[in-house]
Design a protein around this motif. Structure first.
Motif, PDB file in Angstrom:
ATOM      1  N   ASP A 119       0.803  -1.232   0.000  1.00  0.00           N
ATOM      2  CA  ASP A 119       0.000   0.000   0.000  1.00  0.00           C
ATOM      3  C   ASP A 119       0.828   1.270   0.000  1.00  0.00           C
ATOM      4  O   ASP A 119       0.340   2.335   0.381  1.00  0.00           O
ATOM      5  CB  ASP A 119      -0.976   0.029   1.195  1.00  0.00           C
ATOM      6  CG  ASP A 119      -2.346  -0.453   0.765  1.00  0.00           C
ATOM      7  OD1 ASP A 119      -2.555  -0.598  -0.457  1.00  0.00           O
ATOM      8  OD2 ASP A 119      -3.194  -0.689   1.654  1.00  0.00           O
ATOM      9  N   ASN A 120       2.087   1.180  -0.393  1.00  0.00           N
ATOM     10  CA  ASN A 120       2.915   2.386  -0.507  1.00  0.00           C
ATOM     11  C   ASN A 120       2.823   2.921  -1.932  1.00  0.00           C
ATOM     12  O   ASN A 120       2.794   2.142  -2.887  1.00  0.00           O
ATOM     13  CB  ASN A 120       4.383   2.046  -0.237  1.00  0.00           C
ATOM     14  CG  ASN A 120       4.612   1.631   1.190  1.00  0.00           C
ATOM     15  OD1 ASN A 120       4.216   2.338   2.111  1.00  0.00           O
ATOM     16  ND2 ASN A 120       5.215   0.474   1.378  1.00  0.00           N
ATOM     17  N   ASP A 121       2.825   4.270  -2.049  1.00  0.00           N
ATOM     18  CA  ASP A 121       2.909   4.864  -3.388  1.00  0.00           C
ATOM     19  C   ASP A 121       4.196   4.359  -4.019  1.00  0.00           C
ATOM     20  O   ASP A 121       5.268   4.425  -3.393  1.00  0.00           O
ATOM     21  CB  ASP A 121       2.972   6.395  -3.279  1.00  0.00           C
ATOM     22  CG  ASP A 121       1.652   6.974  -2.793  1.00  0.00           C
ATOM     23  OD1 ASP A 121       0.606   6.336  -3.026  1.00  0.00           O
ATOM     24  OD2 ASP A 121       1.678   8.053  -2.188  1.00  0.00           O
ATOM     25  N   ARG A 122       4.127   3.845  -5.240  1.00  0.00           N
ATOM     26  CA  ARG A 122       5.319   3.193  -5.800  1.00  0.00           C
ATOM     27  C   ARG A 122       5.566   3.519  -7.268  1.00  0.00           C
ATOM     28  O   ARG A 122       6.706   3.501  -7.732  1.00  0.00           O
ATOM     29  CB  ARG A 122       5.173   1.660  -5.627  1.00  0.00           C
ATOM     30  CG  ARG A 122       6.365   0.815  -5.990  1.00  0.00           C
ATOM     31  CD  ARG A 122       7.612   1.160  -5.222  1.00  0.00           C
ATOM     32  NE  ARG A 122       7.467   0.900  -3.815  1.00  0.00           N
ATOM     33  CZ  ARG A 122       8.281   1.426  -2.877  1.00  0.00           C
ATOM     34  NH1 ARG A 122       9.303   2.197  -3.213  1.00  0.00           N
ATOM     35  NH2 ARG A 122       8.078   1.170  -1.594  1.00  0.00           N
ATOM     36  N   VAL A 123       4.488   3.836  -8.028  1.00  0.00           N
ATOM     37  CA  VAL A 123       4.667   4.066  -9.468  1.00  0.00           C
ATOM     38  C   VAL A 123       3.829   5.271  -9.887  1.00  0.00           C
ATOM     39  O   VAL A 123       2.681   5.414  -9.464  1.00  0.00           O
ATOM     40  CB  VAL A 123       4.221   2.818 -10.289  1.00  0.00           C
ATOM     41  CG1 VAL A 123       4.230   3.132 -11.792  1.00  0.00           C
ATOM     42  CG2 VAL A 123       5.112   1.618 -10.005  1.00  0.00           C
ATOM     43  N   VAL A 124       4.429   6.143 -10.707  1.00  0.00           N
ATOM     44  CA  VAL A 124       3.664   7.223 -11.353  1.00  0.00           C
ATOM     45  C   VAL A 124       3.642   6.962 -12.844  1.00  0.00           C
ATOM     46  O   VAL A 124       4.672   6.597 -13.428  1.00  0.00           O
ATOM     47  CB  VAL A 124       4.257   8.617 -11.028  1.00  0.00           C
ATOM     48  CG1 VAL A 124       3.639   9.688 -11.925  1.00  0.00           C
ATOM     49  CG2 VAL A 124       4.017   8.974  -9.562  1.00  0.00           C
ATOM     50  N   ILE A 125       2.458   7.113 -13.435  1.00  0.00           N
ATOM     51  CA  ILE A 125       2.374   6.972 -14.885  1.00  0.00           C
ATOM     52  C   ILE A 125       1.795   8.254 -15.474  1.00  0.00           C
ATOM     53  O   ILE A 125       1.085   9.005 -14.788  1.00  0.00           O
ATOM     54  CB  ILE A 125       1.526   5.749 -15.327  1.00  0.00           C
ATOM     55  CG1 ILE A 125       0.032   5.982 -15.128  1.00  0.00           C
ATOM     56  CG2 ILE A 125       1.927   4.497 -14.552  1.00  0.00           C
ATOM     57  CD1 ILE A 125      -0.824   4.888 -15.780  1.00  0.00           C
ATOM     58  N   GLY A 126       2.112   8.521 -16.722  1.00  0.00           N
ATOM     59  CA  GLY A 126       1.575   9.707 -17.381  1.00  0.00           C
ATOM     60  C   GLY A 126       1.689   9.556 -18.886  1.00  0.00           C
ATOM     61  O   GLY A 126       2.492   8.758 -19.386  1.00  0.00           O
ATOM     62  N   GLN A 127       0.841  10.326 -19.588  1.00  0.00           N
ATOM     63  CA  GLN A 127       0.789  10.196 -21.052  1.00  0.00           C
ATOM     64  C   GLN A 127       1.213  11.506 -21.702  1.00  0.00           C
ATOM     65  O   GLN A 127       0.872  12.587 -21.226  1.00  0.00           O
ATOM     66  CB  GLN A 127      -0.655   9.863 -21.467  1.00  0.00           C
ATOM     67  CG  GLN A 127      -0.798   9.498 -22.918  1.00  0.00           C
ATOM     68  CD  GLN A 127      -2.217   9.083 -23.267  1.00  0.00           C
ATOM     69  OE1 GLN A 127      -3.167   9.513 -22.609  1.00  0.00           O
ATOM     70  NE2 GLN A 127      -2.364   8.261 -24.283  1.00  0.00           N
TER      71      GLN A 127
END
Ligand code: GLN
Length: 276
Positions: free
Chosen positions: A265-273
């Motif tokens: 439940d830790n923030d681990r990945v950022v995605i963006g387009q």
């Protein structure tokens, strides 16, 4: 010494390890060349003198701090068994989140890059799931690339090209549909770098400047050149870095930015387009 006694010996020696039971079982399976179910089925089976000596040797290597993956030389990741040496990061289960998210963006025939591939974990997991894509896996370290190539060979995956590169520095514009990376992101003075298994991993795969974001900054700014319009960037980061990484994506002109949590439940990945 029988199997049951060997396991309780391992447990008592490794009592300070985070996982004395699991460590002992994995190391005993390595000695006996068996699966863990065999240990449960035959607790009374007596080890030969050679097996016992080898087991004690492995337990003492572990006691001195060597990661289990370095003693066995393998680590499971996704559906693959990967060779692991001191040249690369030991693949973490949390990084499977990056693979799952990438698979939601990847379609047949796409051009996909895995930057800082290390053991090849991410690229090879994607290659097994989507054989019909062009995959480029890069690393700055020649010795890491050797490990990754060996893993491709042993897993019979021939749709990945391995290249030595400094992130996307030498890459042409608008090439990739999807770029994925698990870069170094720990702050260089983080005391965790001096503890546990990470002491045996290359610091260049772990630490990235004073705030841990030096490499992510480079990757985000270079990716907006190298991605095609509509392409996606997916980056793993530290549990406390989600906001800063989302801001970097925003400043570089990405849209549809979102943050994703790992198994803990830790923030681990950022995605963006890139929609420009
Ligand atoms: N998640 C790893 C750790 O905390 C670090 C991996 C990385 O820097 N990419 O040990």
């Amino acid at each position: 010494m029988n199997i049951e006694q060997a396991l309780s010996y391992g447990h008592s020696v490794l009592v300070k390890s985070e996982s004395p039971d699991l460590d002992s079982k994995i190391l005993l399976c390595l000695v006996l060349d068996c699966q863990t179910t065999y240990l449960h089925t035959w607790p009374d089976k007596v080890l030969t003198t050679e097996q016992q000596a080898l087991f004690e040797q492995f337990i003492h290597q572990r006691l001195r701090g060597a990661p289990v993956a370095h003693i066995t030389g393998v680590r499971g990741f996704w559906s693959l068994d990967l060779k692991v040496t001191e040249a690369t990061l030991i693949p973490r289960p949390d990084t499977e989140l990056l693979v799952s998210l990438a698979l939601t963006k990847i379609r047949p025939k796409m051009m996909v890059a895995d930057l800082g591939t290390g053991s090849g974990a991410i690229a090879l997991a994607l290659a097994t799931e989507q054989p019909d894509i062009m995959l480029i896996a890069s690393d700055y370290s020649w010795s890491a690339l050797q490990v990754a190539k060996l893993n491709a060979l042993e897993n019979k995956l021939n749709n990945v090209s391995f290249i030595r590169a400094n992130w996307l520095a030498a890459c042409r514009s608008s090439v990739f549909d999807v770029i994925i990376s698990n870069p170094p992101y720990i702050t260089e003075d983080d005391p965790h770098l001096l503890e546990g298994d990470v002491r045996f991993e290359p610091v260049t795969a772990l630490a990235s400047g004073k705030d841990g974001l030096t490499d992510i900054r480079i990757i985000v700014s270079q990716a907006c050149q190298s991605l095609k319009s509509g392409g996606w960037l997916l980056v793993e980061h530290g549990y406390h870095q989600a906001e800063q990484v989302m801001q970097l994506y925003h400043d570089a002109g990405f849209s549809n930015i979102s943050s994703h949590q790992d198994y803990g439940d830790n923030d681990r990945v950022v995605i963006g387009q890139l929609t420009l």
